[in-house]
Scaffold this active site. Structure first.
Site, PDB file in Angstrom:
ATOM      1  N   GLY A  35       0.799  -1.220   0.000  1.00 59.97           N
ATOM      2  CA  GLY A  35       0.000   0.000   0.000  1.00 59.97           C
ATOM      3  C   GLY A  35       0.830   1.268   0.000  1.00 59.97           C
ATOM      4  N   ASP A 185      -1.701 -10.666   1.196  1.00 54.13           N
ATOM      5  CA  ASP A 185      -2.274 -10.846   2.535  1.00 54.13           C
ATOM      6  C   ASP A 185      -2.424 -12.333   2.861  1.00 54.13           C
ATOM      7  OD1 ASP A 185      -2.445  -8.124   2.755  1.00 54.13           O
ATOM      8  OD2 ASP A 185      -4.581  -7.997   2.301  1.00 54.13           O
TER       9      ASP A 185
END
Length: 288
Positions: A35, A185
């Site tokens: 991110g 993730d």
């Protein structure tokens, strides 16, 4: 260095951190990094400093990273249009080659280099090394997007034992030698589970789980797995947050003590999470 801070205040901050240093010394903490904290150069420097500091006080840090924006950027330069099905990147043979170049090459080695510059001892590997992430094709329509079938954790354990910070790019492979693009993730959750980490920290671009997604003051500090499932049913956890929360639950079910979803855009959020009472973000824990 902030000169408004007296030596006494500095010493007090360090003594307050002592119980946490003792608690995490020799324990494994997996950090999923991606991110905005990865794109913003200043934040990237701070994240690397935090990781080296934790490593220096005896925490065994494993860094798992993505690199979506860099992949899209290179695809654009090569005149290749990104395609998505149900929010997942369609990955043909050419795209998986690009993913491999960017993740296992540029991004991975840049992070290793930064950690070394900050005084750490890091080693970069991809999920294809030592068949760390064994995978299979998820859906023919998506091409080389993989589902994890097995984690062979030994390469990571060996690096930790030798005192390195393992830096892992999220590629997988199968027994036939095909490379797969793996969700970062999910890979972090599986790796943290396989190594029975004390904590998994998921760095995101939001404060954590919010009761009202538009109001940061409604941050939920901690939830159990069943409460998290209920928040999904109630629609409080929705959209892109659902797969993140599912990864947290997956990690807990695989043996991780607790998982924290936190805002990677906040400077030194990792240190706040590990070395203070307040912590940062939302902690997901197993049911009592």
């Amino acid at each position: 260095m902030n000169n408004h801070f007296s030596n006494l205040e500095r010493a007090e901050v360090l003594t307050q951190a002592l119980p946490y240093i003792k608690r995490y010394n020799g324990k494994v903490v997996v950090i999923k990094y991606g991110g905005n904290a990865m794109i913003n150069e200043e934040l990237k420097q701070q994240v690397m400093e935090d990781i080296v500091l934790l490593w220096l006080i005896g925490v065994k840090v494993v860094l798992v990273h993505g690199g979506g924006p860099e992949i899209s950027e290179l695809m654009q330069k090569l005149g290749k249009k990104a395609e998505f099905v149900d929010g997942l990147r369609v990955t043909d043979k050419e795209t998986v080659d690009i993913v491999q170049m960017v993740l296992a090459g540029k991004v991975n080695k840049t992070l290793v280099n930064l950690l070394e510059k900050k005084g750490g001892k890091a080693m970069g590997i991809s999920g294809m090394d030592g068949m760390l992430i064994e995978a299979k094709i998820r859906d023919e329509r998506l091409g080389y997007v993989g589902d994890i079938t097995k984690i062979h954790i030994k390469p990571v354990e060996d690096l930790l034992e030798k005192g390195y910070i393992p830096v892992i790019s999220t590629l997988g492979c199968d027994r036939d030698g095909n490379a797969y693009n793996i969700n970062g993730d999910t890979a972090a959750a599986y790796i943290a589970g396989a190594i029975k980490a004390e904590r998994l920290i998921m760095m995101t671009d939001i404060a954590g789980i919010l009761r009202d997604k538009d109001d940061p003051s409604t941050l939920i500090a901690d939830v159990t797995v069943s409460e998290a499932e209920q928040l999904k049913k109630d629609g409080i956890v929705s959209g892109g947050m659902i797969p993140k929360v599912d990864c947290c639950i997956e990690a807990i079910n695989k043996g991780v003590k607790n998982v924290v979803i936190m805002d990677g855009r906040v400077p030194h959020s990792i240190l706040m999470e590990i070395l203070t009472d307040e912590g940062a973000g939302t902690m997901v824990m197993g049911d009592k």
